[in-house]
Design a protein around this motif. Structure first.
Motif, PDB file in Angstrom:
ATOM      1  N   TYR A  58       0.872  -1.531  -0.171  1.00 48.29           N
ATOM      2  CA  TYR A  58       0.021   0.057  -0.098  1.00 48.29           C
ATOM      3  C   TYR A  58       1.057   1.037   0.231  1.00 48.29           C
ATOM      4  O   TYR A  58       0.991   1.924  -1.130  1.00 48.29           O
ATOM      5  CB  TYR A  58      -1.272   0.204   1.315  1.00 48.29           C
ATOM      6  CG  TYR A  58      -1.702   1.375   1.339  1.00 48.29           C
ATOM      7  CD1 TYR A  58      -2.890   1.696   0.646  1.00 48.29           C
ATOM      8  CD2 TYR A  58      -2.004   1.944   2.179  1.00 48.29           C
ATOM      9  CE1 TYR A  58      -3.613   2.858   0.483  1.00 48.29           C
ATOM     10  CE2 TYR A  58      -2.513   2.974   2.597  1.00 48.29           C
ATOM     11  CZ  TYR A  58      -3.391   3.830   1.449  1.00 48.29           C
ATOM     12  OH  TYR A  58      -4.258   4.450   1.707  1.00 48.29           O
ATOM     13  N   VAL A 117      -1.573   8.442   1.025  1.00 46.01           N
ATOM     14  CA  VAL A 117      -2.213   7.227   1.596  1.00 46.01           C
ATOM     15  C   VAL A 117      -3.245   7.900   2.895  1.00 46.01           C
ATOM     16  O   VAL A 117      -3.162   8.692   2.887  1.00 46.01           O
ATOM     17  CB  VAL A 117      -1.403   6.745   2.289  1.00 46.01           C
ATOM     18  CG1 VAL A 117      -0.146   5.682   1.718  1.00 46.01           C
ATOM     19  CG2 VAL A 117      -0.476   6.716   3.112  1.00 46.01           C
ATOM     20  N   ILE A 135      -9.044  -0.296   0.162  1.00 47.63           N
ATOM     21  CA  ILE A 135      -8.043   0.090  -0.329  1.00 47.63           C
ATOM     22  C   ILE A 135      -8.670   0.839  -2.164  1.00 47.63           C
ATOM     23  O   ILE A 135      -8.711   1.897  -2.221  1.00 47.63           O
ATOM     24  CB  ILE A 135      -6.924  -0.541  -0.609  1.00 47.63           C
ATOM     25  CG1 ILE A 135      -6.186  -0.631  -0.123  1.00 47.63           C
ATOM     26  CG2 ILE A 135      -6.051   0.396  -1.850  1.00 47.63           C
ATOM     27  CD1 ILE A 135      -4.505  -1.446   0.444  1.00 47.63           C
TER      28      ILE A 135
END
Length: 166
Positions: free
Chosen positions: A111, A118, A155
């Protein structure tokens, strides 16, 4: 299969190098016999290291929480620290009996590698998954797979339409 139907093909035997040969070089010669006392000492050392690593891993995972919010806020030093620690966990957790924790750390690293910006919630869920797996004594593989799939969906929803950095 009938021999009349299949052409003769010469068989080849391949000798694959052992892990020791790959790590120590082609001229490595494996010992013919290992003294049982040495083997017992090696096993005891591994048990001691595993116990120490377990305590260190719990402390490491606990400290990851302090980097979640600053990383989500875009602080590069916090992001670097979070990635570095998760990367170390990813590399060692499976070796010492925590493969589920390593899988979550791998997902966290991916990620951080794949997105420029993020989201704190995604980061926190990764760290909480590692923490929960440790509390369960290593984690359940089926639950881990379901959790990882949920993290992937989170995500995708969080970064809908965003291109990854990697």
């Amino acid at each position: 299969m009938n021999d009349a139907q299949s052409p003769e093909v010469p068989a080849r035997f391949l000798r694959l190098p052992s892990i020791a040969e790959r790590k120590l070089g082609a001229d490595f010669t494996a010992p013919v016999r290992l003294d049982p006392r040495v083997l017992d000492q090696m096993q005891e050392t591994i048990r001691e290291l595993t116990a120490k690593y377990s305590e260190n891993l719990k402390a490491q995972v606990g400290s990851l929480f302090s980097f979640v919010e600053p990383t989500g806020a875009g602080e590069p030093d916090a992001r670097s620290q979070l990635y570095s620690m998760a990367h170390e966990i990813r590399g060692l957790a499976g070796t010492f009996g925590y493969p589920t924790v390593g899988r979550f750390a791998h997902s966290l690293c991916a990620y951080l590698e794949n997105y420029k910006s993020v989201v704190s919630t995604v980061l926190r869920f990764h760290v909480e998954a590692m923490y929960d797996a440790l509390q369960q004594g290593g984690g359940d593989e089926i639950l881990a797979s379901e959790t990882l799939a949920s993290l992937d969906r989170l995500i995708a929803l969080t970064h809908d339409g965003e291109r990854s950095a990697g």
